[in-house]
Scaffold this motif. Structure first.
Motif, short mmCIF file in Angstrom:
data_model
loop_
_atom_site.label_atom_id
_atom_site.label_comp_id
_atom_site.label_asym_id
_atom_site.label_seq_id
_atom_site.Cartn_x
_atom_site.Cartn_y
_atom_site.Cartn_z
N GLU A 82 0.73 -1.31 0.23
CA GLU A 82 0.05 0.03 0.00
C GLU A 82 0.85 1.39 -0.14
OE1 GLU A 82 -4.27 -0.36 1.99
OE2 GLU A 82 -2.86 -1.13 3.30
N ALA A 83 1.83 1.19 0.65
CA ALA A 83 2.81 2.38 0.82
C ALA A 83 3.28 2.66 -0.37
CB ALA A 83 4.05 2.23 1.99
N ALA A 84 3.82 1.81 -0.98
CA ALA A 84 4.48 1.89 -2.38
C ALA A 84 3.72 2.68 -3.49
CB ALA A 84 5.01 0.54 -2.84
N PHE A 85 2.24 2.12 -3.32
CA PHE A 85 1.34 2.33 -4.37
C PHE A 85 1.10 4.01 -4.14
CE2 PHE A 85 -3.17 3.40 -4.76
CZ PHE A 85 -3.53 3.59 -6.23
N TYR A 86 0.88 4.15 -2.75
CA TYR A 86 0.49 5.76 -2.46
C TYR A 86 1.52 6.69 -2.78
CZ TYR A 86 -4.11 4.38 -1.08
OH TYR A 86 -5.45 3.84 -0.89
N VAL A 87 2.94 6.24 -2.55
CA VAL A 87 3.73 7.38 -2.74
C VAL A 87 3.83 7.30 -4.26
CG1 VAL A 87 6.35 6.87 -3.04
CG2 VAL A 87 5.33 6.46 -0.65
N GLN A 88 3.72 6.56 -5.01
CA GLN A 88 3.85 6.68 -6.54
C GLN A 88 2.59 7.55 -6.95
OE1 GLN A 88 4.72 3.35 -8.83
NE2 GLN A 88 4.12 4.22 -10.69
N VAL A 89 1.26 7.48 -6.39
CA VAL A 89 0.39 8.11 -6.69
C VAL A 89 0.51 9.75 -6.13
CG1 VAL A 89 -2.19 8.97 -6.41
CG2 VAL A 89 -1.35 6.37 -6.53
N ALA A 90 1.02 9.91 -5.15
CA ALA A 90 1.21 11.41 -4.32
C ALA A 90 2.56 11.86 -5.11
CB ALA A 90 1.62 11.19 -2.90
N SER A 91 3.41 11.15 -5.54
CA SER A 91 4.47 11.96 -6.24
C SER A 91 4.14 12.44 -7.59
CB SER A 91 5.74 10.71 -6.17
OG SER A 91 5.37 9.81 -7.11
N ASN A 92 3.18 11.72 -8.20
CA ASN A 92 2.71 12.30 -9.71
C ASN A 92 1.42 11.81 -9.89
OD1 ASN A 92 3.09 13.20 -12.18
ND2 ASN A 92 3.79 11.26 -12.95
N PRO A 93 0.51 12.58 -9.17
CA PRO A 93 -1.00 12.21 -9.06
C PRO A 93 -1.55 12.55 -10.56
CG PRO A 93 -0.59 14.32 -8.26
CD PRO A 93 0.79 13.68 -8.25
N PRO A 94 -2.69 11.76 -10.94
CA PRO A 94 -3.26 12.09 -12.15
C PRO A 94 -3.60 13.40 -12.48
CG PRO A 94 -4.16 9.99 -11.05
CD PRO A 94 -3.32 10.64 -10.03
N SER A 95 -3.80 13.83 -13.66
CA SER A 95 -4.10 15.20 -13.97
C SER A 95 -5.63 15.42 -13.50
CB SER A 95 -3.79 15.48 -15.48
OG SER A 95 -4.63 14.74 -16.35
N GLY A 96 -6.46 14.17 -13.62
CA GLY A 96 -7.82 14.39 -13.24
C GLY A 96 -7.99 14.62 -11.69
N PHE A 97 -7.18 14.78 -10.88
CA PHE A 97 -7.32 14.65 -9.50
C PHE A 97 -7.47 16.35 -9.25
CE2 PHE A 97 -5.42 11.23 -6.72
CZ PHE A 97 -6.25 10.09 -7.23
N SER A 98 -8.37 16.43 -8.30
CA SER A 98 -8.77 17.80 -7.67
C SER A 98 -7.38 18.09 -6.63
CB SER A 98 -9.96 18.00 -7.15
OG SER A 98 -10.08 17.27 -6.10
N ALA A 99 -7.49 19.45 -6.46
CA ALA A 99 -6.52 19.75 -5.43
C ALA A 99 -6.64 19.15 -4.13
CB ALA A 99 -6.61 21.32 -5.13
N ILE A 100 -7.99 18.93 -3.66
CA ILE A 100 -8.26 18.27 -2.38
C ILE A 100 -8.03 16.92 -2.36
CG2 ILE A 100 -10.54 17.83 -2.85
CD1 ILE A 100 -8.92 19.29 0.52
N GLU A 101 -8.15 16.27 -3.63
CA GLU A 101 -7.73 14.89 -3.77
C GLU A 101 -6.31 14.58 -3.63
OE1 GLU A 101 -11.70 13.70 -6.47
OE2 GLU A 101 -9.79 13.90 -7.49
N LYS A 102 -5.45 15.55 -4.28
CA LYS A 102 -4.25 15.43 -4.32
C LYS A 102 -3.72 15.41 -2.88
CE LYS A 102 -3.31 17.64 -8.67
NZ LYS A 102 -2.80 18.64 -9.67
#
Length: 238
Positions: A82-102
């Motif tokens: 889980e940590a590895a997954f969220y680290v990858q998302v948080a470091s480069n979130p999808p462009s479709g993420f809102s500011a609060i989602e990021k």
């Protein structure tokens, strides 16, 4: 050689301060005050690559369910994933993420890093090595792909803790596992509602008759998680 039980329990009690930190009003996901500082300190060693400070093991790992150490290592393996997954998302979130989602996904990232480091430190020399992950099936540039993967990880994590609780013999460990799974359930509820509002306690995860969340045995959890793990995971005494 495994960590001595007395020393192990003392370590767990010290690490418990991470899990009992108060929550900030800004977000139901973000730790505040000393809690945030604690997570930052725990994650400090991971700042450069946001991962474990040990290279992935080559010969595979063994989860021996004969005692509490096996259950804790099982949880540690899942928290690594889980940590590895969220680290990858948080470091480069999808462009479709809102500011609060990021922001919320960054909060979840630090929760998962804290959980991972908690188990690593608590297990000491009894801890398994770092797992190599395989996220090739996830499109990290696509919001829907990331959310669906996050839902799968969180639902699986909650079910894993629920299913493993009966295997824990030490009361202190069981209490701490309960505190962690409650955080995982918060994550799951948030992500589920991002995908489909009102689905936070859908019938696919919460039994309508008993009002209880699903519980899965380790063999079923590891089978589902296997597609995301490169390292061979051997299971004995299950």
């Amino acid at each position: 050689m495994k960590t001595e039980p007395g020393k192990e329990l003392e370590m767990l009690q010290k690490e418990n301060s991470i899990l009992t930190a108060s929550l900030h009003r800004r977000s139901f996901l973000q730790y505040a005050g000393a809690g945030a500082a604690g997570i930052a300190l725990i994650a400090a060693g991971c700042k450069k690559d946001h991962g474990n400070d040990m290279p992935p093991v080559n010969g595979g790992v063994t989860l021996d369910f004969k005692d509490d150490f096996g259950v804790l290592n099982y949880a540690y393996a899942l928290e690594q994933l889980e940590a590895a997954f969220y680290v990858q998302v948080a470091s480069n979130p999808p462009s479709g993420f809102s500011a609060i989602e990021k922001q919320y996904f960054q909060d979840i990232q630090y929760h998962e890093i804290a959980h991972r480091e908690f188990f690593k430190n608590a297990l000491g020399t009894a801890a398994i090595g770092s797992l190599a992950v395989d996220f090739s099936s996830i499109n990290f540039t696509d919001r829907a792909s990331v959310l669906n993967a996050a839902k799968a990880f969180e639902d699986l994590g909650v079910a894993a803790y629920n299913g493993a609780g009966v295997r824990i013999k030490t009361d202190a460990y069981l209490v701490l596992a309960g505190k962690i799974v409650s955080v995982e359930a918060r994550h799951a509820a948030y992500i589920r509602d991002l995908i489909s509002p009102g689905s936070f306690s859908g019938p696919d995860v919460v039994d309508a008759t008993t009002g209880l969340d699903q519980a899965l045995t380790p063999d079923k959890v590891l089978a589902a998680a296997g597609k995301y793990i490169k390292t061979k995971v051997n299971v004995i005494n299950l």
